[in-house]
Motif scaffolding. Structure first.
Motif, PDB file in Angstrom:
ATOM      1  N   ASN A  36       0.823  -1.214   0.000  1.00  0.00           N
ATOM      2  CA  ASN A  36       0.000   0.000   0.000  1.00  0.00           C
ATOM      3  C   ASN A  36       0.854   1.260   0.000  1.00  0.00           C
ATOM      4  O   ASN A  36       0.559   2.215  -0.721  1.00  0.00           O
ATOM      5  CB  ASN A  36      -0.963   0.002   1.183  1.00  0.00           C
ATOM      6  CG  ASN A  36      -2.061  -1.022   1.037  1.00  0.00           C
ATOM      7  OD1 ASN A  36      -2.406  -1.432  -0.073  1.00  0.00           O
ATOM      8  ND2 ASN A  36      -2.616  -1.456   2.153  1.00  0.00           N
ATOM      9  N   GLN A  40       0.896   4.012  -3.011  1.00  0.00           N
ATOM     10  CA  GLN A  40       0.624   5.412  -2.666  1.00  0.00           C
ATOM     11  C   GLN A  40       1.770   6.320  -3.088  1.00  0.00           C
ATOM     12  O   GLN A  40       1.560   7.377  -3.683  1.00  0.00           O
ATOM     13  CB  GLN A  40       0.440   5.530  -1.153  1.00  0.00           C
ATOM     14  CG  GLN A  40      -0.903   5.916  -0.702  1.00  0.00           C
ATOM     15  CD  GLN A  40      -0.930   6.056   0.830  1.00  0.00           C
ATOM     16  OE1 GLN A  40      -0.047   5.586   1.562  1.00  0.00           O
ATOM     17  NE2 GLN A  40      -1.950   6.699   1.309  1.00  0.00           N
ATOM     18  N   GLU A  43       2.225   6.550  -6.985  1.00  0.00           N
ATOM     19  CA  GLU A  43       1.152   7.353  -7.580  1.00  0.00           C
ATOM     20  C   GLU A  43       1.333   8.832  -7.252  1.00  0.00           C
ATOM     21  O   GLU A  43       1.200   9.686  -8.128  1.00  0.00           O
ATOM     22  CB  GLU A  43      -0.215   6.865  -7.105  1.00  0.00           C
ATOM     23  CG  GLU A  43      -0.613   5.541  -7.737  1.00  0.00           C
ATOM     24  CD  GLU A  43      -1.939   4.997  -7.223  1.00  0.00           C
ATOM     25  OE1 GLU A  43      -2.533   5.577  -6.276  1.00  0.00           O
ATOM     26  OE2 GLU A  43      -2.369   3.950  -7.761  1.00  0.00           O
ATOM     27  N   HIS A  44       1.653   9.133  -5.995  1.00  0.00           N
ATOM     28  CA  HIS A  44       1.827  10.530  -5.577  1.00  0.00           C
ATOM     29  C   HIS A  44       2.993  11.195  -6.300  1.00  0.00           C
ATOM     30  O   HIS A  44       2.932  12.381  -6.632  1.00  0.00           O
ATOM     31  CB  HIS A  44       2.032  10.593  -4.056  1.00  0.00           C
ATOM     32  CG  HIS A  44       2.112  11.987  -3.528  1.00  0.00           C
ATOM     33  ND1 HIS A  44       3.312  12.631  -3.316  1.00  0.00           N
ATOM     34  CD2 HIS A  44       1.141  12.866  -3.188  1.00  0.00           C
ATOM     35  CE1 HIS A  44       3.075  13.841  -2.867  1.00  0.00           C
ATOM     36  NE2 HIS A  44       1.764  14.006  -2.776  1.00  0.00           N
TER      37      HIS A  44
END
Length: 88
Positions: A36, A40, A43-44
């Protein structure tokens, strides 16, 4: 299990063995929490989901070739950020 991740892990462990003042945090993406966090973060930061990812100060490196190439880049970034607090 990634060969590049394992090579970088050996390199980073050597930095700490030889007294370099480096704090290393490994994230295992085979765990739910690690996966996860990886998703995250990539993507960020608009990164491809490729490993390894190394964060030094405000710099992000993706991939690891060898101690002579990527390792030298890591060492120069460590030197550049020496004395500055780490990014959370």
């Amino acid at each position: 299990d990634c060969a590049h991740c394992q090579a970088e892990k050996r390199f980073l462990n050597q930095l700490t063995v030889f007294g370099t003042d480096v704090s290393v945090r490994f994230v295992d993406i085979d765990t739910e929490e690690g996966k996860n966090l990886f998703i995250q973060f990539t993507e960020h930061q608009n990164l491809s989901q490729a490993t390894p990812i190394t964060v030094i100060g405000a710099s992000i490196l993706q991939g690891f070739d060898s101690a002579e190439t990527t390792g030298k880049r890591i060492e120069s970034l460590i030197t550049a950020y020496q004395g500055q607090s780490a990014i959370g």
